[in-house]
Design an enzyme around this catalytic site. Structure first.
Site, mmCIF file in Angstrom:
data_model
loop_
_atom_site.group_PDB
_atom_site.id
_atom_site.type_symbol
_atom_site.label_atom_id
_atom_site.label_comp_id
_atom_site.label_asym_id
_atom_site.label_seq_id
_atom_site.Cartn_x
_atom_site.Cartn_y
_atom_site.Cartn_z
ATOM 1 N N SER A 156 0.849 -1.225 -0.076
ATOM 2 C CA SER A 156 0.047 0.028 -0.015
ATOM 3 C C SER A 156 0.851 1.438 0.068
ATOM 4 O O SER A 156 0.263 2.197 -0.084
ATOM 5 C CB SER A 156 -0.983 -0.104 1.234
ATOM 6 N N TYR A 157 2.035 1.082 0.189
ATOM 7 C CA TYR A 157 3.006 2.520 0.443
ATOM 8 C C TYR A 157 3.138 3.089 -1.310
ATOM 9 O O TYR A 157 3.517 2.383 -2.132
ATOM 10 C CB TYR A 157 4.546 2.051 0.664
ATOM 11 N N ALA A 158 2.743 4.316 -1.185
ATOM 12 C CA ALA A 158 2.439 4.958 -2.660
ATOM 13 C C ALA A 158 2.027 4.155 -3.652
ATOM 14 O O ALA A 158 2.442 4.169 -4.831
ATOM 15 C CB ALA A 158 4.063 5.528 -2.833
ATOM 16 N N GLY B 251 1.924 1.021 -4.302
ATOM 17 C CA GLY B 251 2.915 0.072 -4.879
ATOM 18 C C GLY B 251 4.291 0.641 -5.295
ATOM 19 O O GLY B 251 4.903 -0.125 -5.747
#
Length: 333
Positions: free
Chosen positions: A79-81, A83
């Site tokens: 979920s960071y940025a 993907g």
């Protein structure tokens, strides 16, 4: 308000300069991660800023500097940025041809494409992460959430299938209570599936109670490797925020506002003193305090530039005295 003394500031600058010229001086033996066969540098570099606050060139600089200082443990999530963090890490490993030397930890459960921890979501999320990372396996897979809408058995069986398929080496929890960790271990024993080996949790000098109770006991009983997140309290434990004006000058200041009180300033004053004695940055001392605690393997900390990396990795070299540890314990309760 407490301020950093000039000689303390100079000590921190001196420690940072040391990292420029003698990076390997700060390297120490790697730690075993729980009951796994993973051995990691005692600081995990956080990938939550990659693709958000750090562009491709900056991310490459951060990861290169971290690796130069002996770092081998990268923490990210699907979920960071959206993907992009995984993509940037994967591109860096491909360009440096160092996949076998790096321990990659990622998390699933929060992405918009594959939310939750149903068996189908787990399989799809891992396949998508593998593609973004450009690798055939994930070293450590965290359950990013505790999904009460799905039977725990279903999630753990899905993870075990991925372990048996060679797509995941080990797994861990990231948002679970002590009771849920115990439940997971009981289910693993009953079903004969691979038990979790790691726990990532919110833990630092100004946020102690949540971990130092049931979670700590469960981690100790199950011999889990613990990786504290928010290890620097959103920057507060670097000494960046000492007045309301400091908070206002930074977009992330509001996240640290809760710590700007008498207790928080006492903690910073003690960190200042220990940093001066150890000739390292305030943040390095805060991380070294975590590393002195039982079952802590590698705090997770993020950097937005190479200079910050050099200050952070110094924590792996710091040996706090009994007196220093006692003072930090006392002022942070």
């Amino acid at each position: 308000m407490t301020r950093v003394l000039p000689d303390i500031a100079k000590a921190a600058e001196s420690a940072s300069a040391l990292g420029d010229t003698q990076p390997m001086v700060l390297t120490r033996a790697r730690r075993r991660l729980g009951q796994s066969d993973l051995r990691v540098f005692p600081l995990a570099i956080g990938g939550n800023v990659f693709g958000w606050k750090a562009d491709t060139d900056t991310t490459t600089d951060i990861l290169d500097t971290y690796a130069e200082h002996g770092g081998n443990f990268i923490d990210t999530a699907d979920s960071y940025a959206g993907g992009r963090s995984e993509i940037m890490i994967g591109n860096w490993m491909r360009d440096r041809r160092n996949r076998a030397e790096i321990v990659v930890a990622t998390k699933i459960g929060k992405s918009a494409d594959n939310p939750g921890l149903s068996a189908g979501a787990v399989r799809r999320a891992v396949d998508a992460s593998l593609e973004r990372l450009g690798t055939d396996y994930i070293d450590l897979l965290y359950l990013h959430i505790d999904d009460h809408t799905v039977d725990f058995e279903e999630t753990l069986l899905a993870v075990d299938d991925l372990v048996r398929a060679g797509k995941v080496r080990f797994s861990g929890a990231s948002d679970h209570s002590g009771n849920r960790l115990i439940e997971a271990r009981v289910i693993a024993a009953q079903l004969g599936v691979t038990p979790m080996v790691a726990l990532q949790n919110h833990y630092n000098l100004v946020h102690r109670k949540e971990f130092e109770g049931d979670l700590a006991r469960a981690a100790r009983q199950q011999r889990l490797g613990v990786m504290p997140r928010f290890s620097l309290a959103s920057g507060f434990l670097t000494g960046k925020y000492r007045t309301r004006a400091d908070l206002a000058r930074n977009s992330r200041g509001k996240e640290s506002a809760q710590y700007l009180n008498k207790r928080g300033l006492r903690v910073l004053a003690t960190l200042d003193q220990v940093a001066w004695e150890q000739r390292v940055s305030v943040g390095a001392v805060a991380l070294a305090w975590l590393l002195s605690k039982p079952d802590i393997v590698a705090p997770v900390a993020s950097a937005t530039g190479a200079d910050q990396v050099r200050e952070l990795v110094a924590a792996a070299h710091v040996q706090l005295s009994r007196h220093q540890l006692a003072e930090l314990d006392r002022v942070s309760v």
